[in-house]
Design a protein around this motif. Sequence first.
Motif, PDB file in Angstrom:
ATOM      1  N   SER A   1      -5.004   1.699   3.055  1.00 38.03           N
ATOM      2  CA  SER A   1      -4.320   1.275   4.062  1.00 38.03           C
ATOM      3  C   SER A   1      -4.828  -0.193   4.443  1.00 38.03           C
ATOM      4  O   SER A   1      -5.860  -0.641   3.836  1.00 38.03           O
ATOM      5  CB  SER A   1      -4.254   1.863   5.288  1.00 38.03           C
TER       6      SER A   1
ATOM      7  N   ASN B   1       0.507   4.109  -2.893  1.00 37.92           N
ATOM      8  CA  ASN B   1       0.251   5.424  -2.277  1.00 37.92           C
ATOM      9  C   ASN B   1       1.240   6.637  -2.709  1.00 37.92           C
ATOM     10  O   ASN B   1       0.327   7.467  -3.145  1.00 37.92           O
ATOM     11  CB  ASN B   1      -0.024   5.460  -0.689  1.00 37.92           C
TER      12      ASN B   1
ATOM     13  N   ARG C   1      -7.572  -3.486  -2.259  1.00 33.26           N
ATOM     14  CA  ARG C   1      -6.120  -3.693  -2.838  1.00 33.26           C
ATOM     15  C   ARG C   1      -6.224  -2.727  -4.062  1.00 33.26           C
ATOM     16  O   ARG C   1      -7.004  -2.426  -4.609  1.00 33.26           O
ATOM     17  CB  ARG C   1      -5.612  -5.090  -3.269  1.00 33.26           C
TER      18      ARG C   1
ATOM     19  N   HIS D   1       0.795  -1.081  -0.049  1.00 30.13           N
ATOM     20  CA  HIS D   1       0.121  -0.113   0.166  1.00 30.13           C
ATOM     21  C   HIS D   1       0.775   1.314   0.104  1.00 30.13           C
ATOM     22  O   HIS D   1       0.578   2.132  -0.675  1.00 30.13           O
ATOM     23  CB  HIS D   1      -0.972  -0.111   1.089  1.00 30.13           C
TER      24      HIS D   1
END
Length: 230
Positions: free
Chosen positions: A127, A53, A142, A49
Amino acid sequence: MKLVVLTGAGISAESGVSTFRDPDGVWMKMDPMKLATPEAFAADPALVHGFYNARRAQLREVEPNAAHRALAQLERKLGNDFMLVTQNVDDLHERGGSRDVVHMHGQLQQAWCRSCDTRISWDEDLSTGTECPNCGSAGRLRPDIVWFGEMPYRMDEILGALDTCDMFVAIGTSGAVYPAAGFVEIAANAGAETLELNLQPSEGTRLFDDFRHGPATGIVPAFVDEILAR
């Protein structure tokens, strides 16, 4: 004329989006097996993640370039006789004006819920505790990215278009990632004219009828002008 265009990292690189397979690309600095496989996500979802991100945040800082805008112009002219397929997970084609883009490797600004199998537009961080807005499950979202070992999206549509197109053009691709690297041979075997537009020769340059090398922001608009003038 029926035209299929495949784009890769090279078309977005001039906008400032990091490439993956170049000598200074992402996979030269990081291990893809720890970031871009289902197994990696299962083992350390927080790490995966965090990587995506950061990529999502980078995307907010860049803009589409002349090559993206030129392809949008070509789509407006050819309509249903034009298919734009991209290996890129960014949204620069859409922001450049393209309306129908086949994202064969998924989209960075989408999340996929593994509980309810829903794909959701997503522009913020993800997250391990993020809840799915559709089903409410926590930790089941996901990135909607096709990882190593997974099947690219919309392959039946892509293969059907390659079998019937008059021309196939690959732009900014390495020629190293399958199945996309095999598209030129499929189109050629079906009788299509094939053209590579790339910064430098790719691993598959020899498979094309013709090639032009240079920055995408120069050679792609020039190519589009030629097609529009026919």
